[in-house]
Design a protein around this motif. Structure first.
Motif, PDB file in Angstrom:
ATOM      1  N   PRO A  99       0.829  -1.211   0.000  1.00  0.00           N
ATOM      2  CA  PRO A  99       0.000   0.000   0.000  1.00  0.00           C
ATOM      3  C   PRO A  99       0.862   1.259   0.000  1.00  0.00           C
ATOM      4  CG  PRO A  99      -0.014  -1.020   2.166  1.00  0.00           C
ATOM      5  CD  PRO A  99       0.730  -1.957   1.250  1.00  0.00           C
ATOM      6  N   PRO A 100       0.379   2.315  -0.625  1.00  0.00           N
ATOM      7  CA  PRO A 100       1.146   3.569  -0.629  1.00  0.00           C
ATOM      8  C   PRO A 100       1.082   4.256   0.733  1.00  0.00           C
ATOM      9  CG  PRO A 100      -0.952   3.881  -1.728  1.00  0.00           C
ATOM     10  CD  PRO A 100      -0.859   2.420  -1.400  1.00  0.00           C
ATOM     11  N   LEU A 101       2.031   5.136   0.965  1.00  0.00           N
ATOM     12  CA  LEU A 101       1.979   6.028   2.123  1.00  0.00           C
ATOM     13  C   LEU A 101       1.063   7.185   1.768  1.00  0.00           C
ATOM     14  CD1 LEU A 101       5.781   6.266   2.961  1.00  0.00           C
ATOM     15  CD2 LEU A 101       4.068   4.873   4.124  1.00  0.00           C
ATOM     16  N   HIS A 102       0.227   7.615   2.711  1.00  0.00           N
ATOM     17  CA  HIS A 102      -0.675   8.738   2.465  1.00  0.00           C
ATOM     18  C   HIS A 102      -0.288   9.899   3.365  1.00  0.00           C
ATOM     19  CE1 HIS A 102      -3.774   6.851  -0.112  1.00  0.00           C
ATOM     20  NE2 HIS A 102      -3.285   5.743   0.425  1.00  0.00           N
ATOM     21  N   PHE A 103      -0.209  11.085   2.770  1.00  0.00           N
ATOM     22  CA  PHE A 103       0.071  12.317   3.493  1.00  0.00           C
ATOM     23  C   PHE A 103      -1.097  13.267   3.292  1.00  0.00           C
ATOM     24  CE2 PHE A 103       4.247  10.634   2.498  1.00  0.00           C
ATOM     25  CZ  PHE A 103       5.008  10.920   3.618  1.00  0.00           C
TER      26      PHE A 103
END
Length: 66
Positions: free
Chosen positions: A43-47
């Motif tokens: 999963p991607p990192l979310h900011f």
């Protein structure tokens, strides 16, 4: 909760043309999703918007230099 990715992932201009790279996409909350192209199953990192700005400032100021 993570925000929906609303834009295509774009390769970092600092990545090599071939091989593994960092990709970034816009999210619905005005933030960014960040993923590595080596393993797209992760999963991607979310900011969030403010978190993304803080991350960029940290990079600019050398906070993450090893």
């Amino acid at each position: 909760m993570t925000s929906e990715v609303i834009g295509p992932y774009q390769k970092s201009p600092y990545s090599l043309q071939e091989g593994d790279c960092v990709e970034i996409a816009l999210t619905a909350d005005g933030g960014r999703a960040v993923r590595g192209s080596k393993d797209l199953s992760r999963p991607p990192l979310h900011f969030a918007g403010a978190g993304w700005q803080g991350f960029l400032l940290g990079i600019k100021h050398g906070t993450f230099d090893a």
